[in-house]
Design an enzyme around this catalytic site. Sequence first.
Site, PDB file in Angstrom:
ATOM      1  CB  CYS A  71      -1.002  -0.050   1.244  1.00 36.16           C
ATOM      2  SG  CYS A  71      -2.125   1.424   1.237  1.00 36.16           S
ATOM      3  CG  ASP A  72       2.768   5.077  -1.407  1.00 38.96           C
ATOM      4  OD1 ASP A  72       3.573   4.966  -0.555  1.00 38.96           O
ATOM      5  OD2 ASP A  72       2.608   6.148  -2.029  1.00 38.96           O
TER       6      ASP A  72
END
Length: 190
Positions: A71-72
């Site tokens: 995830c970012d």
Amino acid sequence: MEKKDFILASASPHRLALLEQVELCPKLVCPADIDESVRRFETPSRYVKRMAQEKARRVAALHSGENILACDTVAVVGRRILQKAGSDEEQRQVMRLVSGRASHVLSAVCLIDKNGREALRFSDSRVITKRLSEEEIERYVATGEWKGCSGYKIEGRFAGYVRRVVGSYSGIVGLPLFETQNLLNGAGIR
């Protein structure tokens, strides 16, 4: 808590805590070491999606045949990505920028399954902040809770400055749980 059949490509304790909140504890945590520079003319949404994909791909290359979740998350004002502040003065500038405005928190989640299939989900949440006085900015900067994050930490003292949130609270913290749980469930991880 039972470990699930996936590797989390993140060093974030907040992401791990969010996953544990919905009983999706990874069997292994393996942070991805990638270049996180923004490319010229890259929009914030393309940037955050690319980062999630690159993190997942880096860890998948190290652990073939495994489910990899990455995830970012970034805070954005207009088209400007709020980078992690490196000093108190940089954080003051961030606070002045979000004061009295709406900022967006963009999160992208990427899952590469055991067969190498890649799936991506995106979350865009809006955070509307009250107009901040210089005294409020100084008090917040003095807490140091903003260190290591893009913009601010809504789960801390900053929450007292937020007039309204539209979107995913968990996405603002760093991992949109609705999108994440659906990705994992779609790969048979429950």
